[in-house]
Design a protein around this motif. Structure first.
Motif, PDB file in Angstrom:
ATOM      1  N   GLY A   1       0.784  -0.971   0.058  1.00  0.00           N
ATOM      2  CA  GLY A   1       0.048  -0.105   0.133  1.00  0.00           C
ATOM      3  C   GLY A   1       0.925   1.248   0.087  1.00  0.00           C
ATOM      4  O   GLY A   1       1.941   1.321   0.757  1.00  0.00           O
ATOM      5  N   ILE A   2       0.514   2.150  -0.932  1.00  0.00           N
ATOM      6  CA  ILE A   2       1.093   3.630  -0.878  1.00  0.00           C
ATOM      7  C   ILE A   2       0.222   4.640  -0.536  1.00  0.00           C
ATOM      8  O   ILE A   2      -0.673   4.810  -1.134  1.00  0.00           O
ATOM      9  N   GLU A   3       0.682   5.712   0.370  1.00  0.00           N
ATOM     10  CA  GLU A   3      -0.224   6.576   0.862  1.00  0.00           C
ATOM     11  C   GLU A   3       0.754   7.722   0.229  1.00  0.00           C
ATOM     12  O   GLU A   3       1.650   7.960   1.007  1.00  0.00           O
ATOM     13  N   SER A   4       0.004   8.731  -0.187  1.00  0.00           N
ATOM     14  CA  SER A   4       0.745  10.082  -0.875  1.00  0.00           C
ATOM     15  C   SER A   4      -0.200  11.065  -0.865  1.00  0.00           C
ATOM     16  O   SER A   4       0.021  12.071  -1.875  1.00  0.00           O
ATOM     17  N   SER A   5      -1.456  11.234  -0.050  1.00  0.00           N
ATOM     18  CA  SER A   5      -2.385  12.242  -0.258  1.00  0.00           C
ATOM     19  C   SER A   5      -2.249  13.465   0.083  1.00  0.00           C
ATOM     20  O   SER A   5      -2.502  14.478  -0.649  1.00  0.00           O
TER      21      SER A   5
ATOM     22  N   GLU B   1       2.362  12.995   4.332  1.00  0.00           N
ATOM     23  CA  GLU B   1       3.123  12.229   4.874  1.00  0.00           C
ATOM     24  C   GLU B   1       3.330  11.094   3.510  1.00  0.00           C
ATOM     25  O   GLU B   1       2.409  10.721   3.007  1.00  0.00           O
ATOM     26  N   THR B   2       4.477  10.496   3.544  1.00  0.00           N
ATOM     27  CA  THR B   2       4.715   9.510   2.613  1.00  0.00           C
ATOM     28  C   THR B   2       4.682   8.236   3.365  1.00  0.00           C
ATOM     29  O   THR B   2       5.124   7.941   4.362  1.00  0.00           O
ATOM     30  N   GLY B   3       3.813   7.261   3.125  1.00  0.00           N
ATOM     31  CA  GLY B   3       3.614   6.056   3.904  1.00  0.00           C
ATOM     32  C   GLY B   3       3.534   4.621   2.891  1.00  0.00           C
ATOM     33  O   GLY B   3       2.837   4.802   1.836  1.00  0.00           O
ATOM     34  N   VAL B   4       4.027   3.588   3.275  1.00  0.00           N
ATOM     35  CA  VAL B   4       4.327   2.553   2.714  1.00  0.00           C
ATOM     36  C   VAL B   4       4.018   1.277   3.400  1.00  0.00           C
ATOM     37  O   VAL B   4       4.529   1.479   4.406  1.00  0.00           O
TER      38      VAL B   4
END
Ligand code: KG4
Ligand code: ZN
Length: 345
Positions: free
Chosen positions: A5-9, A12-15
Motif C-alpha cells: 500500500g502506498i499513501e501520498s495524499s 506523509e509518505t507511507g508504504v
C-alpha cells in the motif's frame, strides 16, 4: 495475498505490506512512514508542490525498507494499492504513478483506494479489531463525519460538517495562537496546562437535533477572544487552548452519542488524525463505558496518515469482493471524492 500500500495524499509518505489469508482479518507485515511536517513548518502549512516532490524522493526507499523489514521480495507482492483520493492532486499522482509503474513492471494488478476508507478501516490493524456493524466518527484534517458502517463498502453518512472539519478547527485555532503547523497536537499539548472553563466558547450545532457539525464559528470566536486578550494572550494561551479543545471535544462527544442513539448500535469506531487526541479518547471512553458501548481506535501511531491503512483497506475490499484490482495501469486520481460514492452494490 500480499498487498503493498502506498499513501501520498498530503504530507506523509507511507508504504506498508499487509497479508490476507481467506476470511481472516488481514495482518500488517511492515510499514514505514516519512513525515514532511518539518519541511512544511517553515511555511506554516502544506506547500503542495514541495509535498509532491518529496513523495517522489521518499516512496521507493520506503518500499525497500518495508520489503526488507518483512523479509519479502518484490516478486511476492500480489497487488499494489495506492491512495486515489481525496487529497492534493500532485501528491496523489506520485503514489498512483509509482504504484502503476510497479504493478506494470511486476506484472501485478493495482487498486486505487479511498483515503477516508483507509482511516475508517484502520482500527482493523489493531490487536482487538471491531466487528460490523458500527458507528464511525471520522475526524481528520479535512473531514468530520458520522457514519453507519454495515460492512466493507457499506457506508451511510449520518452527518457531517457543513464548513470546517474538527482538525481544521484545531489547526486554525492553533495557528492564530502562534503555535507551529500542524496545530492540532500542539494545541492539545498546551491544553493540558490550561483551564478548560476559562473562556466560554460556542458549541456550534450542539442542539441542532441532527448529526451535522459546524466549526467555522468556533474558530471565529477563538480569534475574537485572542484579539480581546491582546498582550495577555501569551500568558492565557494554555487556558484558551484548553477551552477550544473542550468545545470541539464536547461537540464530537455529544454527536457521537446521538449517532449511537439514532442507530441503536453499541459499537463506536473513531478514526482520523483528531482521533489521536487524548482528551477526546478519555471522554469517549467514559461516556461509552457508561452506556455499555465498545469503542475502538486505531493504534495511536496509525491515527494520522500512513500506508498501513491503505494496504489494509485494499486487502479488505478485495477480500469482501467489493473491488477488483486491475492490470490496465490507466490511473487517475480524485482530489475530491465523497466516501459514500464507494457504496458496494
Ligand atoms: O487524518 P489526518 O492525518 O490527515 C487527513 O486526512 O486530514 O489528520 C490530520 C489532522 C490535523 O488537523 C491534525 O492537527 C489533527 O489531525 N491531529 C490532532 C491530534 N493529532 C493530529 N488534533 C487534535 N489532537 C491531536 N492529538
Ligand atoms: Zn488522512
Amino acid at each position: 495475498m500480499l498487498v503493498l500500500g502506498i499513501e501520498s495524499s498530503c504530507d506523509e509518505t507511507g508504504v506498508a505490506l499487509v497479508e490476507s489469508h481467506g476470511r481472516a482479518t488481514p495482518v500488517l507485515r511492515a510499514h514505514a512512514l516519512h513525515s514532511q511536517i518539518v519541511m512544511h513548518q517553515a511555511y506554516g502549512g502544506v506547500v503542495p508542490e514541495l509535498a509532491s516532490r518529496d513523495h517522489i524522493r521518499r516512496v521507493l526507499p520506503l518500499a525497500q525498507t518495508v520489503l526488507h523489514e518483512a523479509g519479502r521480495s518484490l516478486a511476492e507482492i500480489d497487488v499494489v494499492a495506492y491512495t486515489r483520493g481525496p487529497g492534493l492532486a500532485g501528491a496523489l499522482l506520485v503514489g498512483a504513478g509509482v504504484a502503476c509503474a510497479l504493478g506494470a513492471a511486476l506484472g501485478k494488478p493495482v487498486l486505487g483506494v479511498h483515503h477516508l476508507e483507509g482511516h475508517l478501516l484502520s482500527p482493523f490493524l489493531s490487536a482487538d479489531p471491531p466487528s460490523f456493524p458500527f458507528v464511525a466518527l471520522l475526524v481528520s484534517g479535512g473531514h468530520t463525519q458520522l457514519m453507519r458502517v454495515d460492512g466493507v463498502g457499506r457506508y451511510e453518512i449520518l452527518g457531517e460538517t457543513i464548513d470546517d472539519a474538527a482538525g481544521e478547527a484545531f489547526d486554525k485555532s492553533a495557528k492564530l495562537m502562534g503555535l507551529p503547523y500542524p496545530g492540532g497536537p500542539w494545541l492539545a499539548k498546551l491544553a493540558q496546562q490550561g483551564d478548560a472553563a476559562a473562556f466560554k466558547l460556542p458549541r456550534p450545532l450542539l442542539h441542532s437535533g441532527d448529526l451535522d457539525f459546524s466549526f467555522a464559528g468556533l474558530k471565529t470566536a477563538v480569534l475574537t477572544q485572542a484579539r480581546k486578550l491582546g498582550d495577555q494572550l501569551e500568558a492565557r494561551k494554555a487556558d484558551l487552548a484548553a477551552s477550544t479543545q473542550a468545545a470541539i471535544v464536547e461537540v464530537l462527544l455529544k454527536k457521537s452519542m446521538s449517532a449511537l442513539d439514532v442507530t441503536g448500535l453499541n459499537r463506536l469506531v473513531v478514526a482520523g488524525g483528531v482521533g489521536a487526541n487524548r482528551d477526546l479518547r478519555a471522554q469517549l471512553d467514559t461516556a461509552c463505558a457508561r452506556r455499555g458501548v465498545r469503542v475502538h481506535y486505531p493504534e495511536l501511531h496509525l491515527c494520522t496518515d500512513n500506508g498501513a491503512m491503505i494496504a489494509m483497506a485494499a486487502a479488505m475490499r478485495l477480500q469482501a469482493g467489493v473491488a477488483q484490482a486491475d492490470a490496465r495501469y490507466a490511473f487517475d486520481v480524485k482530489p475530491r471524492w465523497p466516501l459514500d460514492a464507494l457504496q458496494a452494490a
